[in-house]
Design an enzyme around this catalytic site. Structure first.
Site, short mmCIF file in Angstrom:
data_model
loop_
_atom_site.label_atom_id
_atom_site.label_comp_id
_atom_site.label_asym_id
_atom_site.label_seq_id
_atom_site.Cartn_x
_atom_site.Cartn_y
_atom_site.Cartn_z
N MET A 109 0.86 -1.14 -0.02
CA MET A 109 -0.24 -0.31 0.00
C MET A 109 0.98 1.33 -0.01
O MET A 109 2.03 1.20 -0.11
CB MET A 109 -0.95 0.00 1.11
CG MET A 109 -1.83 -1.07 0.94
SD MET A 109 -3.25 -1.24 2.16
CE MET A 109 -2.06 -1.67 3.61
N HIS A 468 -0.85 -39.60 -6.82
CA HIS A 468 0.05 -40.98 -6.42
C HIS A 468 1.60 -40.40 -5.89
O HIS A 468 1.71 -40.71 -4.96
CB HIS A 468 0.02 -41.92 -7.59
CG HIS A 468 0.81 -43.37 -7.06
ND1 HIS A 468 2.04 -43.44 -7.30
CD2 HIS A 468 0.40 -44.32 -6.33
CE1 HIS A 468 2.21 -44.52 -6.87
NE2 HIS A 468 1.19 -45.13 -6.19
N SER A 795 -12.24 -44.71 12.00
CA SER A 795 -10.92 -43.64 11.43
C SER A 795 -11.60 -43.31 10.07
O SER A 795 -11.98 -43.87 9.33
CB SER A 795 -9.79 -44.78 11.35
OG SER A 795 -8.81 -43.72 11.04
N CYS A 863 -7.17 -40.88 9.72
CA CYS A 863 -6.09 -41.44 8.92
C CYS A 863 -5.65 -40.84 7.56
O CYS A 863 -4.77 -41.43 6.81
CB CYS A 863 -5.74 -43.02 8.88
SG CYS A 863 -7.18 -43.86 8.11
C1 PEP Z 1 -8.51 -41.85 3.00
O1 PEP Z 1 -9.48 -42.11 2.20
O2 PEP Z 1 -8.58 -40.68 3.77
C2 PEP Z 1 -7.72 -43.02 3.44
C3 PEP Z 1 -6.82 -42.98 4.45
O3 PEP Z 1 -7.54 -43.96 2.56
P1 PEP Z 1 -6.80 -44.18 0.96
O4 PEP Z 1 -6.27 -42.72 1.26
O5 PEP Z 1 -6.18 -45.22 1.28
O6 PEP Z 1 -7.77 -44.09 0.30
#
Ligand code: PEP
Ligand code: MG
Length: 911
Positions: A109, A468, A795, A863
């Site tokens: 600014m 991936h 989870s 997870c």
């Molecule tokens: C998810 O879907 O968050 C998980 C932990 O499983 P993946 O990544 O293996 O599909």
């Protein structure tokens, strides 16, 4: 009609009226100027116009009622304090008009200096500046006054009236050329007087009016320009990037000018109360004699280290040091300071809690605890997981001039150098010969796993942060740059071209997984001492590394404070062991499909394509001992800690031969008249199973229900491994997790079979085995109360929950169009990276509440990738989960953030 009663809004605050906690209203700069004023430090008098006034102006395009009068009143007291009037022809008061938002937006600014100068007051300024009467000083004073005036016209023209800045630059260059110099300082008063005339002509040409001579008009227009600069394009872009809300507005500070360019007894500088790079104690800063702040920034002359000021002006130096100590004690943090000395008188122009590197953040927080200025909770609050993550990766030493040739997405941080290879097999071969390699692919798939393990780093031209390559690399703690689309990769010819250069197999490249930058050749790398500490290679008690000591101390406090447990996602014994060294309290996700790659892939293919029970049984029989051995290793590494093993969840296509290739082979063989009965049958089976949307197809629990014996084999392998371990004195704590459940009936079916197998296998050696489910399909979240009846734990699979919650294909969208979504501000960060609290997060909240209502002892964890994301960890703490699970390298980050979440939200309870 009765007069409407109006309470006048207070839009203007004198510095003496504000304080450091009023940043919302006064902006950071204004609030800190007020704080210094109240501490009795020598701040030039001034006042701040509030962000409220800015917002009102931006909403209507006009100054709000009462603002002009309030400015007049505060200007009058400023004039009184200084004993001068704004723009007085005899002895003018000059002011600076500076922006100052709640969050620092450096250089975004506007600022206008020397407001109050005009054709008459410039003479008065020269007379006053040359007050001593001697000739040389008078000549210097003239020069100073005309230089100040030309700076005003330049800044005012550019900022307030949008006159193109280059026009002024060209006129300045012309003046220097005419004088035969390249240095501004060689222009004398007459040259500058001429330059002022030239600047005025430029102003007139572009605005159609003369440069305003009326001081109050200058002031009002400058204030307006600062308000408007809040919406300048660069400020808007900066805010979006930094996730600063767009509706805060900026405050405007009007401050009496003091001058560092009045001779050798004047000057200007910046100071830090500690080293912002390393955190070391001491005096850090730069000083430039006979100069104003912009000269330092413009780098026209070289500054000297701040310590030199002691020789030049000991009184000011000592005074500055005492203020620095005072400010640090007051703010209880590293402060950075801007100051000016005008003829031997020190003025403090700005202070704020200073920016610092990640290493300095930890070191300073530790020091401040030692000095008794802050407690450990506060120290924890002062650092963050992103800083810790930065410190955990090796770094490039970029002192030499290395230029990147491409920039992709920093998908997994770190600095990796190696020879380029284009296939997984070649990566494995070269690595076996002891070479460091970088695996370069358009994108990776599960077949590249061995090459990824062998490589130092992975570089792809496609994909995003959750493709991936990115997810697997992060899981391995391996450097990865994905989506570097400037790379034109030719796998068959084993080469890529970029920026006009061709790189072939064996050439060396360096990739930075933090910045996404790609370099040709070898950039030197330094290892991380913080990782050496987590690995147990550096003893915090023995080392004199200040960073390691500080990290150790703060991590210990985080562990003591946090309520969330931290587990890891690991599928190998090596990953499990490392994660345990990094502080993981168990495994939250062991993805068993990763155990079916390489040589075992073929067995899975046979299983999926089995034509009869015999073929199926044979494949399952071959897989069982392999799986059992995998689990034995993992339970041993995690002796005494819970291990959640997820039953197989592959997108089917990853385990089937590629359809097109198969079809071509069959056609060619038929052409040649060969016997292709078997291949035809295979092709027909693959065709039958081919899916348009594999992520929404036959995977997870669906596969387990369709292929008889598959889940049963895995359950048996898990429980037999646990029994074997228990017999050898290890304490296994297996938890069997069913993926992709959307309905309780799916879980009940799998559970019934699993319980039968558990009862049978543990008959002689009891082992407790929990059975639970992932919550990763929106329907599962919304029917969590029912699902909890059949599950001992949930989870959250937030990767799939995000994919299915938003309808975003997790492998495609980031590379394809997220850039546009980020640009439009639809979200500030990819929802695959940081949990979307309002949408996907709501699904998590609902499931946690309804699951616990149905089964109070239900264990809850997460997870998905979000388990290691700092902001998401805070969310999972708030929702009341029991643990987060993340890749081994993110375990320390999650520990730290879980501790921070506890001290921030639970307050004194956690002390
Ligand atoms: C998810 O879907 O968050 C998980 C932990 O499983 P993946 O990544 O293996 O599909
Ligand atoms: Mg999933």
């Amino acid at each position: 009609m009765a007069a409407q009663e109006t309470v006048e809004h207070k839009y203007v605050y004198d510095f003496a009226e504000g304080n450091k906690d009023l940043k919302d209203l006064l902006g950071g700069k204004g609030a800190n100027l007020a704080e210094m004023t109240n501490l009795g430090l020598p701040v030039p008098p001034g006042f701040t116009i509030t962000t409220e006034a800015c917002k009102a102006y931006l909403a209507t395009g006009e100054e709000p009622d009462g603002l002009a009068d309030q400015i007049a009143a505060h200007l009058a007291s400023l004039e009184q304090a200084m004993g001068k009037r704004l723009g007085d022809p005899q002895d003018p008061l000059l002011v600076s008009v500076r922006s100052g938002a709640k969050f620092s937006m450096p250089g975004m600014m506007e600022t206008v200096l020397n407001v109050g100068l005009n054709d008459r007051s410039v003479q008065g300024l020269a007379r006053q500046a040359g007050g001593s009467g001697d000739q040389a000083a008078a000549g210097g004073a003239d020069r100073f006054a005309w230089d100040s005036y030309r700076r005003l016209i330049q800044m005012f023209g550019k900022t307030v009236c949008e006159v193109p800045g280059e026009e002024f630059e060209h006129a300045l260059d012309d003046a220097k050329r005419a004088k035969g110099t390249r240095n501004d300082l060689d222009l004398d008063a007459d040259d500058l007087r001429g330059l002022v005339d030239a600047y005025k002509r430029i102003f007139l040409k572009h605005t159609g009016r003369e440069f305003p001579q009326e001081p109050r008009e200058q002031l009002d227009l400058a204030i307006r320009a600062v308000f408007e600069s809040w919406n300048a394009e660069r400020a808007v872009v900066y805010r979006r990037q930094e996730r600063i809300p767009a509706d805060l507005g900026t405050a405007v500070n009007v401050v009496a000018m003091v001058f560092g360019n009045l001779g050798s007894d004047s000057g200007t500088g910046v100071a830090f109360t500690r080293d912002p790079a390393s955190g070391a104690q001491g005096i850090y800063g730069d000083y430039l004699a006979n100069a104003q702040g912009e000269d330092v920034v413009a780098g026209i002359r070289n500054t000297v280290p701040l310590q030199e000021l002691e020789k030049l002006d000991k009184t000011s130096y000592d005074e500055l040091l005492s203020y620095m100590a005072r400010l640090e004690g007051h703010y209880k943090d590293l402060c950075d300071i801007e100051f000016t000395i005008e003829r031997g008188k020190l003025w403090m122009l700005q202070t704020r809690v200073g920016k610092r590197t990640a290493a300095a953040a930890f070191v300073i927080a530790g020091q401040l605890v030692d000095e008794g200025l802050i407690d450990l909770d506060e120290a924890l609050h002062r650092v963050n997981g992103a800083q810790l993550a930065q410190l955990m990766f090796p770094r490039f030493q970029l002192d030499h001039e290395f230029q990147p040739v491409a920039k992709g997405i920093g998908a997994s941080p770190g600095a990796a150098v190696g020879k380029v290879v284009f296939t997984s097999a070649r990566a494995v071969e070269l690595a076996a010969e002891g070479e460091d390699v970088i695996l370069v692919r358009r994108e990776t798939n599960p077949d590249d796993l061995n090459g990824m393990i062998a490589a130092k780093g992975i570089l792809t031209s496609r994909g995003g942060k959750t493709s991936h390559a990115a997810v697997v690399a992060r899981g391995m703690g391996k450097t990865c740059v994905s989506g570097a689309d400037e790379l034109d990769i030719n796998i068959p010819q084993r080469k890529f071209t970029v920026a006009g250069q061709t790189v072939t197999e064996g050439d060396v490249v360096s990739i930075d997984g933090t910045t996404g930058k790609v370099y040709l050749g070898e950039v030197p790398v330094m290892p991380s001492e913080v990782v050496q500490y987590f690995e147990g290679e550096l003893d915090p008690e023995q080392t004199d590394d200040a960073l390691v000591k500080a990290v150790h101390r703060i991590m210990s406090h985080a562990d003591a404070a946090r309520r969330l447990a931290v587990r890891t996602n690991a599928d190998t014994a090596a990953d499990a062991a490392r994660a345990r060294r990094f502080g993981a309290q168990g495994i939250g996700l062991c993805r068993t499909e990763h155990m079916f790659l390489g040589d075992r892939r073929e067995l899975v293919e046979r299983l999926i394509l089995a034509r009869d029970e015999k073929e199926r049984e044979a494949a399952l029989g071959a897989l069982l001992p392999l799986q059992r051995a995998d689990f034995v290793e993992i339970f041993r590494e995690m002796d005494g800690l819970p291990v959640t093993v997820r039953l197989i969840d592959p997108p089917l296509h990853e385990f089937l031969p590629p359809l097109e290739q198969l079809a071509v082979n069959v056609a060619v063989a038929q052409e040649r008249g060969e016997d292709v009965a078997q291949e035809e049958a295979l092709l027909a089976a693959v065709r039958r199973m081919h899916e348009q949307n594999p992520m929404l197809g036959l995977r997870g629990v669906r596969l387990g229900l369709v292929i008889p014996g598959l889940f049963a084999m895995q359950v048996r392998a898990i429980v037999e491994a646990a029994v074997e371990c228990a017999k050898s004195g290890v304490t296994p704590r297996p938890e069997i997790m069913v993926p992709l459940v959307g309905a309780v009936q799916e879980l009940e079916t799998v559970r019934a079979e699993a319980e039968r197998i558990i009862a049978e296998v543990t008959r002689e050696q009891p082992v407790e085995v929990l059975i639970g489910t992932m919550i990763e399909v929106p329907r599962a979240a919304l029917t969590a109360g029912q699902i909890a009846e059949a599950a001992q734990f949930f989870s959250f699979g937030t990767n799939d929950l995000t994919q299915m919650g938003w309808g975003f294909s997790r492998d495609d969208v980031e590379g394809a169009f997220f850039w546009r979504y980020l640009e439009l501000g639809i979200f500030g960060i990819s929802p695959f990276e940081s949990i979307d609290r309002d949408g996907v997060g709501r699904l998590v909240r609902i499931a946690a509440e309804e699951g616990r209502a149905a089964r109070p002892e239900l264990k809850l964890g997460v997870c998905g990738e979000h388990g290691g994301d700092p902001d998401s960890v805070h969310f999972f703490h708030e929702v009341g989960l029991d643990y987060v699970s993340c890749s081994p390298f993110r375990v320390p980050v999650a520990r730290l953030e879980a501790g921070r979440a506890a001290v921030e939200t639970d307050g004194s309870d956690s002390r």
